[in-house]
Design an enzyme around this catalytic site. Structure first.
Site, PDB file in Angstrom:
ATOM      1  N   SER A 222      51.552  22.729  36.810  1.00  0.00           N
ATOM      2  CA  SER A 222      52.381  23.081  35.688  1.00  0.00           C
ATOM      3  C   SER A 222      53.394  22.119  35.089  1.00  0.00           C
ATOM      4  CB  SER A 222      52.813  24.639  36.178  1.00  0.00           C
ATOM      5  OG  SER A 222      51.864  25.622  36.099  1.00  0.00           O
ATOM      6  N   THR A 265      53.851  31.888  41.004  1.00  0.00           N
ATOM      7  CA  THR A 265      52.599  31.722  41.964  1.00  0.00           C
ATOM      8  C   THR A 265      52.859  32.267  43.302  1.00  0.00           C
ATOM      9  OG1 THR A 265      50.906  29.862  42.558  1.00  0.00           O
ATOM     10  CG2 THR A 265      53.252  29.322  42.395  1.00  0.00           C
ATOM     11  N   LYS A 269      53.484  36.887  43.166  1.00  0.00           N
ATOM     12  CA  LYS A 269      53.273  37.655  42.008  1.00  0.00           C
ATOM     13  C   LYS A 269      53.380  39.079  41.997  1.00  0.00           C
ATOM     14  CE  LYS A 269      49.691  33.890  40.692  1.00  0.00           C
ATOM     15  NZ  LYS A 269      48.107  33.922  40.091  1.00  0.00           N
ATOM     16  N   ASN A 291      52.312  36.809  36.515  1.00  0.00           N
ATOM     17  CA  ASN A 291      52.169  35.297  36.882  1.00  0.00           C
ATOM     18  C   ASN A 291      53.188  34.596  35.967  1.00  0.00           C
ATOM     19  OD1 ASN A 291      50.301  35.477  34.567  1.00  0.00           O
ATOM     20  ND2 ASN A 291      49.415  33.791  35.047  1.00  0.00           N
ATOM     21  N   ASP A 306      46.848  35.550  34.010  1.00  0.00           N
ATOM     22  CA  ASP A 306      45.766  35.135  34.855  1.00  0.00           C
ATOM     23  C   ASP A 306      44.373  35.808  34.120  1.00  0.00           C
ATOM     24  OD1 ASP A 306      46.809  33.379  36.559  1.00  0.00           O
ATOM     25  OD2 ASP A 306      47.186  35.005  37.939  1.00  0.00           O
ATOM     26  N   GLY A 326      35.364  38.531  46.652  1.00  0.00           N
ATOM     27  CA  GLY A 326      37.037  38.276  46.860  1.00  0.00           C
ATOM     28  C   GLY A 326      37.609  39.488  46.221  1.00  0.00           C
ATOM     29  N   ARG A 350      34.725  39.611  52.301  1.00  0.00           N
ATOM     30  CA  ARG A 350      34.697  39.592  53.661  1.00  0.00           C
ATOM     31  C   ARG A 350      35.205  40.725  54.390  1.00  0.00           C
ATOM     32  NH1 ARG A 350      38.515  34.826  56.240  1.00  0.00           N
ATOM     33  NH2 ARG A 350      40.157  36.322  55.500  1.00  0.00           N
ATOM     34  N   THR A 351      36.141  41.510  53.732  1.00  0.00           N
ATOM     35  CA  THR A 351      36.635  42.822  54.366  1.00  0.00           C
ATOM     36  C   THR A 351      36.194  43.883  53.458  1.00  0.00           C
ATOM     37  OG1 THR A 351      38.465  41.289  55.169  1.00  0.00           O
ATOM     38  CG2 THR A 351      38.568  44.039  55.068  1.00  0.00           C
ATOM     39  N   LEU A 410      36.700  30.064  40.503  1.00  0.00           N
ATOM     40  CA  LEU A 410      38.304  29.927  40.214  1.00  0.00           C
ATOM     41  C   LEU A 410      38.947  29.007  40.906  1.00  0.00           C
ATOM     42  CD1 LEU A 410      38.846  33.949  39.743  1.00  0.00           C
ATOM     43  CD2 LEU A 410      37.941  32.172  38.201  1.00  0.00           C
TER      44      LEU A 410
HETATM   45  P1  NAP Z   1      44.290  35.928  48.024  1.00  0.00           P
HETATM   46  O1  NAP Z   1      45.153  37.116  47.595  1.00  0.00           O
HETATM   47  O2  NAP Z   1      44.912  35.369  49.459  1.00  0.00           O
HETATM   48  O3  NAP Z   1      42.833  36.523  48.334  1.00  0.00           O
HETATM   49  C1  NAP Z   1      41.702  35.715  48.965  1.00  0.00           C
HETATM   50  C2  NAP Z   1      40.445  36.639  48.888  1.00  0.00           C
HETATM   51  O4  NAP Z   1      39.445  35.721  49.603  1.00  0.00           O
HETATM   52  C3  NAP Z   1      40.543  37.731  49.889  1.00  0.00           C
HETATM   53  O5  NAP Z   1      39.565  38.660  49.075  1.00  0.00           O
HETATM   54  C4  NAP Z   1      40.096  37.298  51.036  1.00  0.00           C
HETATM   55  O6  NAP Z   1      39.280  38.246  51.904  1.00  0.00           O
HETATM   56  C5  NAP Z   1      38.872  36.038  50.562  1.00  0.00           C
HETATM   57  N1  NAP Z   1      38.756  35.064  51.604  1.00  0.00           N
HETATM   58  C6  NAP Z   1      39.575  34.269  52.205  1.00  0.00           C
HETATM   59  N2  NAP Z   1      39.240  33.641  53.118  1.00  0.00           N
HETATM   60  C7  NAP Z   1      37.948  33.844  53.062  1.00  0.00           C
HETATM   61  C8  NAP Z   1      36.734  33.174  53.859  1.00  0.00           C
HETATM   62  N3  NAP Z   1      36.915  32.330  54.916  1.00  0.00           N
HETATM   63  N4  NAP Z   1      35.748  33.517  53.641  1.00  0.00           N
HETATM   64  C9  NAP Z   1      35.521  34.735  52.678  1.00  0.00           C
HETATM   65  N5  NAP Z   1      36.264  35.287  52.038  1.00  0.00           N
HETATM   66  C10 NAP Z   1      37.583  34.657  52.305  1.00  0.00           C
HETATM   67  O7  NAP Z   1      44.210  34.601  47.240  1.00  0.00           O
HETATM   68  P2  NAP Z   1      44.019  34.804  45.722  1.00  0.00           P
HETATM   69  O8  NAP Z   1      45.678  34.628  45.088  1.00  0.00           O
HETATM   70  O9  NAP Z   1      43.257  35.903  45.238  1.00  0.00           O
HETATM   71  O10 NAP Z   1      43.354  33.134  45.350  1.00  0.00           O
HETATM   72  C11 NAP Z   1      42.185  33.176  45.486  1.00  0.00           C
HETATM   73  C12 NAP Z   1      41.538  31.799  45.082  1.00  0.00           C
HETATM   74  O11 NAP Z   1      41.775  31.721  43.624  1.00  0.00           O
HETATM   75  C13 NAP Z   1      42.819  30.618  45.649  1.00  0.00           C
HETATM   76  O12 NAP Z   1      42.237  30.107  46.787  1.00  0.00           O
HETATM   77  C14 NAP Z   1      42.597  29.629  44.326  1.00  0.00           C
HETATM   78  O13 NAP Z   1      41.736  28.498  44.872  1.00  0.00           O
HETATM   79  C15 NAP Z   1      42.020  30.473  43.200  1.00  0.00           C
HETATM   80  N6  NAP Z   1      43.005  30.270  42.207  1.00  0.00           N
HETATM   81  C16 NAP Z   1      42.836  29.947  40.920  1.00  0.00           C
HETATM   82  C17 NAP Z   1      43.608  29.747  39.902  1.00  0.00           C
HETATM   83  C18 NAP Z   1      43.229  29.146  38.688  1.00  0.00           C
HETATM   84  O14 NAP Z   1      43.915  28.951  37.711  1.00  0.00           O
HETATM   85  N7  NAP Z   1      41.943  28.648  38.440  1.00  0.00           N
HETATM   86  C19 NAP Z   1      45.046  30.347  40.068  1.00  0.00           C
HETATM   87  C20 NAP Z   1      45.134  31.103  41.217  1.00  0.00           C
HETATM   88  C21 NAP Z   1      44.172  30.986  42.223  1.00  0.00           C
HETATM   89  P3  NAP Z   1      39.839  39.248  52.901  1.00  0.00           P
HETATM   90  O15 NAP Z   1      40.118  40.476  52.044  1.00  0.00           O
HETATM   91  O16 NAP Z   1      38.779  39.509  53.805  1.00  0.00           O
HETATM   92  O17 NAP Z   1      41.034  38.529  53.549  1.00  0.00           O
END
Ligand code: NAP
Length: 463
Positions: A222, A265, A269, A291, A306, A326, A350-351, A410
């Site tokens: 950013s 971020t 959030k 955000n 977002d 996810g 996963r969960t 994403l």
């Molecule tokens: P988060 O709240 O931590 O959620 C992560 C999700 O992914 C949860 O549902 C988790 O499942 C699942 N997960 C984590 N590790 C896993 C694994 N090894 N195998 C299968 N599922 C898994 O994270 P978030 O904030 O939603 O962000 C998710 C992703 O979005 C980030 O890693 C980033 O790459 C991307 N993102 C992109 C942007 C963009 O502008 N493009 C912006 C922000 C984020 P459980 O419920 O089982 O833990």
């Protein structure tokens, strides 16, 4: 002297305060409404009566586009700030001062003034409805806010002159903020720049600060994007990193240096909502995450952009059968976007229990991860971190990606993830995570500055 632009609703004192400023600074005062009347040879109510508001807005846009670039005080019409093209012109090298007043004061000031028919409502209701509709636009037009409620035009003018020479935050607040920034992981070059903006000998008191709030956030793209946009649009702003384990501390510092806004971020959030004054309708209940925070006139308002970042590249897939992988924070914004596009959404996680809760919130279906093959979706959206550097795993096996399936990952580091690579090999349409970043950032910039940046410009700065 740069140009000083007064914005605000009718009756907030733009013309009278403008006269005071123009006389004290020995500059001409240009009133965009008066310029429209001069240009067309007609009064504004008559343009509205005969040709409607649209005609007036066209004339107003032309007038604003041809205003002088410097050495002038400009008083704008009450609705001028709604048009992003006007904002781009007004903001270029301009210092925008938003004048505000409460409904009672505005009603009293407008009671006997001729008014263009903007609505069919009685005066007070019209003021209330338009203030509501335009509030975000007014805030986006505020480099500085001045409340003209219980003050004379002379006193308001003097206050603005003080802001123009001294800026808003005191030396004490700026020094406190600098100490805070020193505890983050800002690179030495960026810290030196910040030091010069806050306390440097040749400091410009009108430079305002914005930043990304997170822990950690030193990886954020950013600052490069926003600083690039500030340069491009001639905005006197500096964007930096607010990195701290406590969101309360970040908010305190942002307020004390009169920051314009924050991009929020991980991991703040959700928590940030506790520390701000208002949260917009999308961020509040359905998504439950903010955000972007915009500070204006003593208020901090939270937004979620977002979901717009997820939605924008998918509008051509309205009504599609979608699988969302996810169930975390970004998945909530994604689920909201997909449902908004009338998609039939199944959430896999996963969960599974977490997927069930998220699905319940948005009226979607949830299922076990293994259900993917049975669903055969038109669209799959990955909202897990799988594939994010240094992880090289894909959330799907190659054989699960079917021809014609649109794949939106994403994850954006790296831009071309293992999932995107596998989908491309199968000839599937793909959308990279950078698209989400680009579109959500574009919306954030619009919320803060009222300028609608073409995607291509953001892409140029991000990629
Ligand atoms: P988060 O709240 O931590 O959620 C992560 C999700 O992914 C949860 O549902 C988790 O499942 C699942 N997960 C984590 N590790 C896993 C694994 N090894 N195998 C299968 N599922 C898994 O994270 P978030 O904030 O939603 O962000 C998710 C992703 O979005 C980030 O890693 C980033 O790459 C991307 N993102 C992109 C942007 C963009 O502008 N493009 C912006 C922000 C984020 P459980 O419920 O089982 O833990």
């Amino acid at each position: 002297m740069k140009r000083i632009v007064l914005t605000g609703f009718r009756g907030t004192g733009k013309t009278e305060v403008g006269k005071v400023l123009a006389s004290r600074l020995n500059l001409p005062l240009l009133d965009t409404d008066a310029l429209v009347e001069q240009k067309t040879g007609r009064s504004i109510p008559s343009i509205f009566h005969e040709e409607g508001e649209e005609r007036f807005r066209i004339e107003e846009r032309e007038v604003i586009a041809s205003l002088p670039a410097d050495n002038v005080v400009i008083s704008t019409g009450g609705g001028a700030v709604i048009d992003p093209r006007n904002m781009e012109h007004l903001r270029r090298q301009g210092i925008l001062i938003l004048l505000t007043a409460d409904i009672d004061t505005i009603e009293l000031r407008l009671a006997n003034a001729p008014r263009p028919p903007l609505t069919n409502l009685p005066l007070r209701e019209e003021i209330s409805a338009l203030l509501d509709q335009r509030r975000q636009h007014y805030y986006a037009s505020a480099d500085f806010c001045i409340d003209t409620r219980e003050t004379t035009p002379r006193a308001a003018g003097e206050k603005i002159l003080r802001v123009l020479t001294e800026g808003m935050p005191s030396l004490k607040h700026r020094t406190t903020a600098l100490e805070f920034f020193k505890t983050g992981r800002i690179l030495p070059l960026a810290l030196r720049r910040l030091e010069s903006v806050l306390v440097g000998a040749d400091r410009d008191p009108l430079t305002r600060i914005m930043g990304v709030a997170g822990y950690p956030c030193s990886h954020s793209k950013s600052p490069a994007l926003f600083n690039g946009l500030f340069e491009r649009y001639g905005l006197n702003y500096h964007y930096t990193w607010f990195e701290d384990p406590e969101i309360a501390e970040i908010l305190k510092i942002a307020r004390c240096i009169d920051a314009k806004g924050l991009s929020v971020t991980i991991p703040f959030k959700q928590d940030v909502m506790e520390y701000i004054d208002e949260v917009d309708e999308h961020a509040a209940r359905p998504i439950g995450a903010v955000n972007s925070v915009v500070f204006a006139c003593g208020t901090a308002i939270g937004y979620n952009t977002d979901w717009l970042g997820v939605r924008k590249p998918l509008v051509h897939l309205k009504g599609a059968k979608a699988v969302l992988l996810g169930a975390g924070g970004v998945a909530a914004a994604a689920a909201y976007a997909l449902v908004d596009l009338d998609m039939d959404v199944t959430i896999l996680n996963r969960t599974p229990a977490t997927a069930k809760i998220l699905a319940g919130r948005f009226g979607c279906t949830s299922a076990d991860w293994d259900a993917f093959d049975r669903i055969k979706p038109d669209l799959v959206v990955n909202a897990t971190p799988l594939g994010m550097d240094p992880d090289t795993r894909s959330p799907l096996k190659d054989e699960q990606i079917l021809p014609g399936m649109t794949v939106y990952d994403l994850v954006y580091t790296p831009p071309e993830t293992p999932l995107i690579q596998a989908a491309r090999k199968k000839g599937c349409p793909t959308i990279m995570g950078t698209e989400m970043f680009i579109h959500q950032a574009r919306e954030q910039f619009y919320l803060n500055f009222g300028i609608d940046v073409p995607d291509a410009i953001i892409r140029e700065l991000v990629l």
